[in-house]
Design a protein around this motif. Sequence first.
Motif, PDB file in Angstrom:
ATOM      1  N   PHE A  68      59.738  27.642  25.223  1.00 23.21           N
ATOM      2  CA  PHE A  68      60.384  26.396  25.616  1.00 23.21           C
ATOM      3  C   PHE A  68      60.594  25.421  24.460  1.00 23.21           C
ATOM      4  N   GLY A  69      60.281  25.848  23.230  1.00 26.79           N
ATOM      5  CA  GLY A  69      60.476  24.964  22.082  1.00 26.79           C
ATOM      6  C   GLY A  69      59.554  23.765  22.098  1.00 26.79           C
ATOM      7  N   LEU A  70      58.284  23.977  22.441  1.00 25.52           N
ATOM      8  CA  LEU A  70      57.317  22.887  22.549  1.00 25.52           C
ATOM      9  C   LEU A  70      56.273  22.970  21.437  1.00 25.52           C
ATOM     10  N   SER A  71      55.547  21.874  21.236  1.00 27.74           N
ATOM     11  CA  SER A  71      54.387  21.911  20.362  1.00 27.74           C
ATOM     12  C   SER A  71      53.257  22.612  21.113  1.00 27.74           C
ATOM     13  N   SER A  72      52.204  22.987  20.404  1.00 32.88           N
ATOM     14  CA  SER A  72      51.086  23.672  21.057  1.00 32.88           C
ATOM     15  C   SER A  72      50.452  22.798  22.137  1.00 32.88           C
ATOM     16  N   TYR A  73      50.320  21.518  21.857  1.00 33.15           N
ATOM     17  CA  TYR A  73      49.713  20.616  22.829  1.00 33.15           C
ATOM     18  C   TYR A  73      50.605  20.462  24.067  1.00 33.15           C
ATOM     19  N   GLU A  74      51.919  20.333  23.844  1.00 30.91           N
ATOM     20  CA  GLU A  74      52.848  20.228  24.971  1.00 30.91           C
ATOM     21  C   GLU A  74      52.831  21.501  25.809  1.00 30.91           C
ATOM     22  N   MET A 162      60.949  18.886  32.115  1.00 28.87           N
ATOM     23  CA  MET A 162      59.629  19.146  31.540  1.00 28.87           C
ATOM     24  C   MET A 162      58.739  17.902  31.444  1.00 28.87           C
ATOM     25  N   TYR A 163      59.354  16.738  31.223  1.00 29.91           N
ATOM     26  CA  TYR A 163      58.535  15.569  30.885  1.00 29.91           C
ATOM     27  C   TYR A 163      58.722  14.365  31.792  1.00 29.91           C
TER      28      TYR A 163
END
Length: 206
Positions: A68-74, A162-163
């Motif tokens: 999904f093209g997210l950071s590890s935390y996201e 997503m957010y």
Amino acid sequence: MDLFELVKASVTIKQAAKHYGCKVNRGDMICCPFHDDRYPSMKLNRDYFYCFGCGATGDVIDFVARLFGLSSYEAAKKLAYDFGIDPDKPPAAMALKKPYPLARAFRDDEMYCQRVLCDYLRLLERWKVEYAPQSPEDDLDNRFVEACQMIEYVNHLLDVLMYAELEQRVKAVDTLLEDGDITVLEQRLKCLEKEVCHRDEERAIA
């Protein structure tokens, strides 16, 4: 146990792959979502994945982050939300928690919309590079034009799904499904994939 450890202890790679629309065969293999893979080349182990085609590897959080093209935390937060993981409860207690049918149905619809939009976004990003004009005199390819026009909009839709707050996400999913936009887009992507496969077969025969 922090969020990363909790997610990895609660969700296997196979569970995540199935939840996000990947078809897992009996050997726990899937078509790699990170490169143009027509035959399953990614192996899903309990704690990590590995693609024999492109070499992609990592744990369940890495898988979702790349998908999904997210950071590890996201990605960890997304997994926690999608699988109903409560950081204040141990995994054994969370296993007893069952989502209400309507909540599960919405989550399935939301993930369906996200998967189709992510596939479309990857296609647009490829078109923007492959069909970019090589000189100012070149005619603009329709695929390049579509990519330039749609990438920002698709990114916005994915950000909402997503957010955004739950109410906004519900409205976005309802609109995409009721208007039929997401179904039409999925059918179009499948047709484009078939065209690519057909051209590859013709090249192989030639």
